[in-house]
Scaffold this active site. Sequence first.
Site, PDB file in Angstrom:
ATOM      1  N   ARG A 152      -9.776   8.243  -0.491  1.00 19.97           N
ATOM      2  CA  ARG A 152     -10.708   8.649   0.557  1.00 19.97           C
ATOM      3  C   ARG A 152     -11.591   9.785   0.078  1.00 19.97           C
ATOM      4  NH1 ARG A 152     -10.215   7.704   5.865  1.00 19.97           N
ATOM      5  NH2 ARG A 152      -8.759   6.062   6.430  1.00 19.97           N
ATOM      6  N   THR A 193      -8.129   3.354   8.664  1.00 19.76           N
ATOM      7  CA  THR A 193      -9.340   2.525   8.758  1.00 19.76           C
ATOM      8  C   THR A 193      -9.405   1.897  10.148  1.00 19.76           C
ATOM      9  OG1 THR A 193      -8.921   2.034   6.440  1.00 19.76           O
ATOM     10  CG2 THR A 193     -10.640   0.759   7.518  1.00 19.76           C
ATOM     11  N   ARG A 244      -7.172  12.887   1.067  1.00 20.07           N
ATOM     12  CA  ARG A 244      -6.054  13.383   1.874  1.00 20.07           C
ATOM     13  C   ARG A 244      -4.690  12.900   1.372  1.00 20.07           C
ATOM     14  NH1 ARG A 244      -7.022  10.057   7.444  1.00 20.07           N
ATOM     15  NH2 ARG A 244      -9.109  10.900   7.192  1.00 20.07           N
ATOM     16  N   GLU A 292     -10.599  -9.576   3.082  1.00 22.22           N
ATOM     17  CA  GLU A 292      -9.337  -9.215   3.725  1.00 22.22           C
ATOM     18  C   GLU A 292      -9.612  -9.152   5.222  1.00 22.22           C
ATOM     19  OE1 GLU A 292      -7.429  -5.561   2.464  1.00 22.22           O
ATOM     20  OE2 GLU A 292      -6.251  -5.532   4.309  1.00 22.22           O
ATOM     21  N   HIS A 321       1.033   6.252   1.854  1.00 23.78           N
ATOM     22  CA  HIS A 321       1.805   7.211   2.645  1.00 23.78           C
ATOM     23  C   HIS A 321       2.975   7.824   1.890  1.00 23.78           C
ATOM     24  CE1 HIS A 321      -0.985   6.753   5.728  1.00 23.78           C
ATOM     25  NE2 HIS A 321      -0.763   5.456   5.860  1.00 23.78           N
ATOM     26  N   HIS A 370      -3.514  -4.788   7.882  1.00 26.82           N
ATOM     27  CA  HIS A 370      -3.690  -3.628   8.763  1.00 26.82           C
ATOM     28  C   HIS A 370      -2.789  -3.744   9.977  1.00 26.82           C
ATOM     29  CE1 HIS A 370      -5.347  -0.036  10.517  1.00 26.82           C
ATOM     30  NE2 HIS A 370      -5.756   0.219   9.302  1.00 26.82           N
ATOM     31  N   GLU A 384      -8.758   0.561  -2.379  1.00 25.01           N
ATOM     32  CA  GLU A 384      -9.659   0.558  -1.221  1.00 25.01           C
ATOM     33  C   GLU A 384     -10.560   1.775  -1.320  1.00 25.01           C
ATOM     34  OE1 GLU A 384      -7.291   0.755   2.277  1.00 25.01           O
ATOM     35  OE2 GLU A 384      -6.182  -1.051   1.795  1.00 25.01           O
ATOM     36  N   ASN A 421       0.856  -1.187   0.000  1.00 27.21           N
ATOM     37  CA  ASN A 421       0.000   0.000   0.000  1.00 27.21           C
ATOM     38  C   ASN A 421       0.895   1.241   0.000  1.00 27.21           C
ATOM     39  OD1 ASN A 421      -1.417   2.290   1.084  1.00 27.21           O
ATOM     40  ND2 ASN A 421      -3.063   0.925   1.711  1.00 27.21           N
ATOM     41  N   HIS A 441      -5.723   3.700  -1.169  1.00 30.83           N
ATOM     42  CA  HIS A 441      -7.052   4.011  -0.625  1.00 30.83           C
ATOM     43  C   HIS A 441      -7.434   5.415  -1.084  1.00 30.83           C
ATOM     44  CE1 HIS A 441      -9.690   4.168   3.314  1.00 30.83           C
ATOM     45  NE2 HIS A 441     -10.362   4.531   2.237  1.00 30.83           N
TER      46      HIS A 441
END
Length: 236
Positions: free
Chosen positions: A44, A100, A48, A150, A9, A190, A69, A6, A42
């Site tokens: 959102r 999440t 962000r 998941e 970030h 996660h 996601e 992922n 992801h």
Amino acid sequence: MKLAVNVDHIATIREARGSIEPEPVLAALLAEQAGAEGIVCHIRGDRRHIKERDLRLFRDEIKTKLNIEMAATEEMKNIALDIKPDIVSLVPEREEELTTEGGLDVISNENNLNPHIQDLKKAGIKVSIFVDPDLKQIEACHRIGVNLIEINTGKYAELKPGEAQQKALDEIRKAAESGHKLGLEVHAGHGLDYNNVRPVAAIPEIKEFSIGFSIVARSAFVGIEKAVKEMVALIE
Ligand code: PXP
């Protein structure tokens, strides 16, 4: 077992300065070269970190699998139908959350999720649901016809080694076994990092891990290729 990385970030760092770097798609390509078998992001509601332009670039450039996601909203469904990722992972989303916070409550939302999932599947997109290690929720995932689940490892990851963490690990194991028995492809993720991933990676029913924060954090010191290779070695 496979690792999907992922890269949210990387985009978080870019947005910290409203800059054009670091470039998430470059991180994705380097992660693939280092052994990642999928790229996750992801999008959102508040955009962000990941934005539509990132999704378009991912779709064009990624050679493995793109897993996006998103919340189960009309806005997000339209984005998915436009971009056509390989997988859409449906997650709950709360605006104020840092990340999440838990799995999707499929049981309470079965009627709304059903047509949503069918629309995505009709477009050739595989649908995954991020779900807590709760057997009733996993049965509901099976009922509404998703291809994969998941399992949320967040609770396990937050605990220190000890009895409570062992119990959380057992819950993940039972959830993975029950998902597998129902014929679902089982992924997990996660909060997983270089210290806590091994016991989860020893569960044979889990075919793929979705890991982001710990890999991006480590890549600040060792570079993303080394960070990915080290994680691949741990989960294999
Ligand atoms: N899986 C899901 C559904 C997530 O929402 C996230 C965080 O974006 C992850 C996996 C990856 O979690 P982490 O960044 O803690 O590795």
